[in-house]
Write a protein that holds these residues in place. Structure first.
Motif, short mmCIF file in Angstrom:
data_model
loop_
_atom_site.label_atom_id
_atom_site.label_comp_id
_atom_site.label_asym_id
_atom_site.label_seq_id
_atom_site.Cartn_x
_atom_site.Cartn_y
_atom_site.Cartn_z
N ARG A 138 -52.67 69.58 -63.97
CA ARG A 138 -52.54 69.66 -65.42
C ARG A 138 -51.87 68.41 -66.00
O ARG A 138 -52.12 68.03 -67.15
CB ARG A 138 -51.74 70.89 -65.81
N LEU A 139 -51.00 67.78 -65.22
CA LEU A 139 -50.33 66.57 -65.68
C LEU A 139 -51.19 65.32 -65.56
O LEU A 139 -50.77 64.24 -65.94
CB LEU A 139 -49.03 66.36 -64.89
N ALA A 167 -49.84 72.43 -61.36
CA ALA A 167 -49.03 71.67 -62.31
C ALA A 167 -49.37 70.18 -62.24
O ALA A 167 -49.49 69.52 -63.29
CB ALA A 167 -47.55 71.89 -62.01
#
Length: 330
Positions: A174-175, A171
């Motif tokens: 992806r950020l 996560a």
């Protein structure tokens, strides 16, 4: 002839009169049951008391005895441990690593307890203000999180922060945080310490929040209405009305969290084993490491006894301060 007068004089019979007996008043059945069942409560409680003595008092006494002996692997197998008095305690208290572990233990306890009580209080206030359906949903989620086994929760957190397959690294990458790609969380001391704090807080908040919410339901609504009529703000209402009413339960939960956080062992042992280095080693982990890794069961027992004394000292100081505040309030 002599006339024989056969005059039979029968001896006088003395009749003994029986003493008059007073009528016996029947006793109530409850009195007879109480007199006859006087020993039953003790007999019924005896198995529990004996079991508690065997499971709690005997291990404590055994640990105290081992801490006063020269008890290593040889003595564990062959027996005949030598009594050495307080030598193990002197060895322990002169070890610089031990005092580093003590400081880390108090830091770990303070961070966890502050976060637990703060988040639990906010969650309890939120539950009190929700509608019936949302309240039921949130309470159900808290109960499910609370009922999750410790090993299972620890394993889930290990998967979440896995360096290669963890969803946290995925996560964050992806950020846009490319530095967290395959980031080894458990190889860095501060990161591992933070993950353990998150785990302990996540496991402890449900119990504290549900207990505090139960205390909030006992506060009379008239007090809130009077405070609002006087123009008090939400913070002022909490400080002047809510918290004084729930203070006994708040202090009880605080004390329980201090005990549970101070003796946290399973989560640390399963997740990091006290590492990396000594970054997540607290007193219970230090005692087990000393006993198992070095086969110094005497030093491990001494560390356990010091842990008990330190925790008892913290609670005694806390209760003294609490009772002093209660006396001033009265």
């Amino acid at each position: 002839m002599s006339v024989t007068r056969e005059h039979s004089a029968a001896p006088a019979r003395v009749r003994l009169r029986r003493p008059t007996q007073r009528p016996v008043r029947p006793q109530p059945s409850g009195v007879r049951q109480r007199r006859g069942a006087g020993a039953w409560p003790y007999l019924l409680a005896a198995p529990t008391v004996l079991g508690m003595l065997y499971l709690l008092v005997y291990p404590l006494a055994r640990a105290i005895l081992i801490s006063l002996q020269d008890f290593q692997l040889r003595q564990l197998i062959l027996g005949h441990a030598k009594f050495v008095g307080l030598r193990n305690y002197r060895t322990l208290l002169t070890d610089e690593r031990f005092w580093q572990v003590v400081r880390r233990t108090f830091l770990f306890m303070a961070v966890n307890v502050v976060l637990i009580m703060l988040i639990a209080t906010l969650v309890a206030l939120l539950v009190e203000r929700l509608g019936s359906r949302w309240r039921l949903a949130l309470l159900s989620a808290l109960v499910l999180a609370w009922a999750m086994p410790v090993i299972a929760a620890t394993t889930v957190f290990q998967w979440l922060f896995h360096s290669e397959f963890g969803i946290v690294n995925w996560a964050l990458t992806r950020l846009g945080f490319s530095s967290f790609e395959r980031y080894p969380w458990f190889a860095h001391g501060p990161a591992a310490f933070t993950i353990l704090v998150l785990l302990i807080v996540w496991q402890s908040v449900p119990f504290a929040a549900i207990t505090l919410y139960s205390a909030l339901t006992t506060v009379p609504s008239e007090l809130y209405e009077s405070a609002r009529i006087d123009g008090a703000s939400a913070g002022r209402i909490f400080r002047a009305v809510t918290f004084p009413m729930i203070r006994p339960i708040f202090m009880l939960v605080f004390s329980l969290e201090v005990i549970w956080t101070f003796k946290a062992f399973v989560q640390i042992w399963v997740m990091t084993n006290g590492g990396p280095g000594d970054a997540t080693t607290i007193l219970p982990v230090y005692a087990v490491q000393t006993a198992l890794s070095s086969q110094r069961y005497d030093l491990g027992s001494a560390a356990s006894m010091v842990s008990v004394l330190l925790m008892a000292g913290v609670l005694v100081l806390y209760f003294r301060q609490m009772f002093r505040q209660e006396g001033e309030a009265l």
